[in-house]
Motif scaffolding. Structure first.
Motif, PDB file in Angstrom:
ATOM      1  N   LYS A 180      -8.642 -30.399 -56.455  1.00 27.04           N
ATOM      2  CA  LYS A 180      -9.288 -29.154 -55.877  1.00 27.04           C
ATOM      3  C   LYS A 180     -10.594 -29.055 -56.343  1.00 27.04           C
ATOM      4  O   LYS A 180     -11.811 -28.896 -55.499  1.00 27.04           O
ATOM      5  N   GLN A 233     -12.779 -32.032 -54.737  1.00 30.42           N
ATOM      6  CA  GLN A 233     -13.126 -31.744 -53.470  1.00 30.42           C
ATOM      7  C   GLN A 233     -14.242 -30.632 -53.208  1.00 30.42           C
ATOM      8  O   GLN A 233     -15.179 -30.591 -52.249  1.00 30.42           O
ATOM      9  N   HIS A 234     -14.295 -29.550 -53.933  1.00 30.02           N
ATOM     10  CA  HIS A 234     -15.033 -28.667 -53.911  1.00 30.02           C
ATOM     11  C   HIS A 234     -16.461 -28.985 -54.138  1.00 30.02           C
ATOM     12  O   HIS A 234     -17.588 -28.627 -53.372  1.00 30.02           O
ATOM     13  N   ARG A 235     -16.381 -29.727 -55.318  1.00 28.21           N
ATOM     14  CA  ARG A 235     -17.712 -30.266 -55.674  1.00 28.21           C
ATOM     15  C   ARG A 235     -18.312 -31.285 -54.742  1.00 28.21           C
ATOM     16  O   ARG A 235     -19.697 -31.157 -54.478  1.00 28.21           O
ATOM     17  N   ARG A 236     -17.466 -32.022 -54.015  1.00 26.75           N
ATOM     18  CA  ARG A 236     -18.153 -32.949 -53.030  1.00 26.75           C
ATOM     19  C   ARG A 236     -18.797 -32.067 -51.650  1.00 26.75           C
ATOM     20  O   ARG A 236     -19.612 -32.358 -51.009  1.00 26.75           O
ATOM     21  N   ARG A 237     -18.204 -31.047 -51.513  1.00 25.51           N
ATOM     22  CA  ARG A 237     -18.532 -30.289 -50.474  1.00 25.51           C
ATOM     23  C   ARG A 237     -19.776 -29.083 -50.824  1.00 25.51           C
ATOM     24  O   ARG A 237     -20.548 -28.693 -49.824  1.00 25.51           O
ATOM     25  N   GLY A 238     -20.205 -29.375 -52.088  1.00 25.13           N
ATOM     26  CA  GLY A 238     -21.148 -28.535 -52.528  1.00 25.13           C
ATOM     27  C   GLY A 238     -20.856 -27.162 -52.733  1.00 25.13           C
ATOM     28  O   GLY A 238     -21.598 -26.169 -53.093  1.00 25.13           O
ATOM     29  N   GLU A 239     -19.640 -26.694 -52.837  1.00 26.58           N
ATOM     30  CA  GLU A 239     -18.979 -25.328 -53.266  1.00 26.58           C
ATOM     31  C   GLU A 239     -18.827 -25.364 -54.652  1.00 26.58           C
ATOM     32  O   GLU A 239     -17.571 -25.611 -55.241  1.00 26.58           O
TER      33      GLU A 239
END
Length: 717
Positions: free
Chosen positions: A521, A524-530
């Motif tokens: 997770k 995934q959040h790092r790829r979305r910029g979160e």
């Protein structure tokens, strides 16, 4: 009228027994005795046959020299000095007086106006001593004992009938039997009797029992036809004690009647104690049982120790005096004992004893035992009063020491100093000997106060293995496999025991799954910029990783391996297979029987003495309980004191010397902080002793004897 010529010979004095003194004969036993009753004071004095014969010759007509000559003719082996001393005692007790118009009156017997100052000084000194004695003892009459005895005669008088004595005697024996067969339970009550919260109730019970005790004396005396005197309260060291005057019992001719009156108080109290013993035995746990036990202790053992004790001048003393037929037992015995001491210390010839045969030896033995007992008894009372009443107690203690020790000692020293005979150039032989003994005593006292004690201090020790490996359960788990047995030799790194805890594996796998999910997770959040969500999941992953590492360590600890070479000393290791062990339970011990050490536990009071013993580098003596005595060089103390129990064998609950107290759920802790010293032992000594043995290590005592005694009494309190 012409004055008779004076004489310096004291044997020309004429002495006359006062007409108010009446003698009555006691014909029982192998030796006749006489009782002198002084109608002016109500006091009674017991005399032997020879004393009575000498007193009967003191009629005011015969001089002491003539009386001495007559006694010799009558077969009484008394010296002239014995007759003079006897006459002086009669005059001092006001049973006789010197005839003022006697031809033999000396110049010193006549009043001299120049001696008024010395008389005033002596009178003032006597008044001061009288006031001091009233501080220690005060007798207050409250009622007519004869009327009270008459009122109680109908009810209590039946206790002294022969049938009642037999029945109640059986009751007393049964009460003793009940207590004897259940002494363990009574011991708990004995320990509680010293609780300060019970002192008031114990004082009330003591006073009530003593009133019953004195009523027993009064009723028994009235039943035998003796008139009872006053009843009241005697304050001895501010402790209230009941008393009754039954001195007229000496008029009874039969010895058994006098003994019955003397023992009546103890007899009545023992009846009360026997009843209390049965109530204690039959009652359930509660206040009634508790109070009954205290009544038994006060009415039984305490009464026998105090009232029936022949070494104190109470009931038991008069019974013993009657049984042995020794008149004035204490006075005659102590005079004989004092004469014996004077003969040893000063070489003074012992006077002729008025007693003969075995009675003379019995009187001296009784005097010696009574003096020793009363010194210990009075010292205990003085110390207790001084500790209880603080400043007032110290004043009372000082008065008691003055009256009971200082004044008699000074009078005795004055007597020795003024003893005539064996003159020297400057001082007489007796004066030189007295100065020598006094100087020696002062030196001894100085050494006792200043010099170090010749005795030793004792420090508790326990034997344990050196570098012992003790493995305990790291978690609650099952013992899956045991690869060694008790007594087996093992090497370093060898697998000993395996534990099994499936929950740890399951929990570790769950945490690993959570860590993997959190990592995915976070990516995934790092790829979305979160980035915030990604960082939070990363921190959560780090926390899960640390928990997994802790679980891995716990799983690894389920495999117990040897950290040292040695021998398995756990006797129960073979019984643990398949069992569940809780966190902290001992599983196995590995040690070397050739490597043992002593653990010395040192209190703060012994700290300086122990350090001095370490610096002296002398071998200390150790005596182990149930084992040999050994010697070992002392080791320095660990710097920090602790209240943690250093070894289970030292606990007082396990028979050890260290007092402990509960420590909640964690176990036990020491009452006071203790320091520790580890003393290594050689191979030969290690093989002779066993681990867990406790004992005492002795070191030199740096205290004086007086300080040592003070510390001992303080610990006892």
């Amino acid at each position: 009228m012409q004055t008779p010529p004076s004489s310096n010979d004291p044997f020309d004095i004429r002495v006359k027994v006062d007409p108010a003194v009446q003698f009555s004969e006691r014909g029982e036993g192998s030796e006749t005795t006489f009782v002198a009753s002084d109608s002016r004071t109500g006091k009674f004095y017991r005399f032997g046959n020879r004393e009575y014969h000498a007193a009967s010759l003191m009629d005011g007509e015969h001089t002491l020299a003539q009386i001495n000559e007559q006694l010799r003719k009558d077969g009484v082996d008394w010296s002239a000095e014995d007759v003079l001393k006897y006459a002086r005692e009669l005059v001092q007790h006001r049973l006789a007086h010197v005839q003022p118009d006697a031809i033999g009156t000396t110049e010193t017997d006549r009043p001299n106006p120049n001696d008024s100052r010395s008389h005033d000084r002596r009178g003032s000194g006597q008044r001061v001593l009288g006031w001091m004695s009233k501080v220690l003892s005060q007798r207050i009459p409250l009622a007519d004992g004869d009327r009270i005895a008459e009122a109680l005669l109908g009810s209590m008088g039946k206790l002294f009938q022969p049938t009642a004595i037999a029945v109640l005697g059986a009751l007393i024996i049964s009460g003793v039997a009940v207590v004897w067969t259940h002494h363990d339970a009574l011991t708990l009550e004995v320990k509680r009797i010293f609780d300060r919260g019970l002192w008031l109730s114990l004082a009330v019970l003591w006073c009530l029992l003593k009133v019953i005790h004195e009523c027993g004396h009064a009723v028994c005396a009235k039943r035998l036809g003796v008139r009872v005197g006053k009843m009241g309260v005697l304050f001895f060291l501010f402790a209230p004690l009941a008393y009754v005057d039954v001195t007229n019992a000496w008029k009874l001719p039969r010895r058994r009647d006098r003994i019955q009156i003397a023992l009546a108080g103890v007899y009545v109290e023992l009846i009360v104690g026997a009843i209390a013993a049965w109530i204690w035995y039959l009652s359930p746990v509660g206040m009634i049982r508790h109070v009954s036990a205290h009544v038994f202790l006060l009415a039984g053992p305490a009464t026998i120790l105090v009232n029936a004790n022949p070494l104190l001048r109470l009931d038991g003393y008069y019974v013993f005096s009657d049984l042995t037929e020794i008149p004035n037992l204490r006075d005659q015995g102590r005079k004989r004992l004092l004469a014996w001491i004077e003969r040893i210390l000063f070489g003074i010839e012992m006077p002729q004893c008025h007693l003969s045969g075995w009675r003379r030896d019995i009187a001296v033995i009784h005097a010696l035992c009574s003096v020793i007992f009363q010194i210990a008894w009075m010292m205990g009372l003085v110390i207790a009063i001084a500790a209880w009443a603080k400043g007032l107690g110290i004043v009372i203690a000082a008065v008691a020491v003055t009256l009971w020790a200082v004044v008699p000692l000074v009078r005795w020293m004055c007597k020795i100093w003024t003893t005539p005979g064996r003159e020297g150039w400057v001082l007489s032989f007796y004066q030189r000997r007295l100065l020598t003994l006094s100087s020696t005593l002062c030196v001894v006292i100085h050494l006792m106060v200043v010099s170090a004690s010749p005795f030793s201090r004792r420090v508790p020790v326990v034997v344990r293995y050196h570098g012992e490996q003790i493995e305990r359960a790291p978690v609650g788990a099952f013992v899956a496999a045991i690869y060694v047995t008790c007594g087996q030799r093992v090497e370093r790194g060898e697998l000993l025991v395996e534990l099994e805890q499936p929950e740890l594996t399951v929990k570790r796998n769950q945490l690993a799954d959570q860590l993997a999910a959190a990592s995915r997770k976070a990516i995934q959040h790092r790829r979305r910029g979160e980035l915030a969500m990604a960082n939070a999941l990363t921190e959560k992953g780090e926390s899960l990783r640390r928990q997994i590492e802790e679980l891995d360590q716990q799983v690894a600890s389920l495999r117990i391996v040897a950290d040292r070479q040695g021998q398995v000393t756990s006797s129960t290791i073979d019984q643990l297979h398949g069992r569940y062990v809780k966190l902290g339970d001992e599983i196995i011990r590995i040690s070397d029987p050739q490597e043992k050490e002593l653990l010395a536990v040192v209190s703060e009071d012994n700290l300086i003495a122990f350090r001095n013993a370490v610096q002296s580098e002398t071998a200390a003596k150790i005596r182990l309980r149930g084992g040999p005595s050994i010697q070992a060089a002392l080791a320095p103390l660990h710097p920090a004191a602790s209240r943690r129990l250093p070894h289970p064998a030292l606990s007082a609950s396990n028979g050890g010397p260290l007092p402990i107290e509960p420590k909640g759920s964690d176990g036990q802790m020491l009452v006071s902080p203790q320091l520790q010293s580890v003393i290594p032992l050689d191979v030969m000594t290690s093989m002779k002793i066993k681990s867990g043995q406790i004992g005492r290590l002795t070191i030199p005592d740096d205290r004086s004897l007086v300080a040592r005694l003070n510390d001992y009494l303080r610990e006892r309190r």
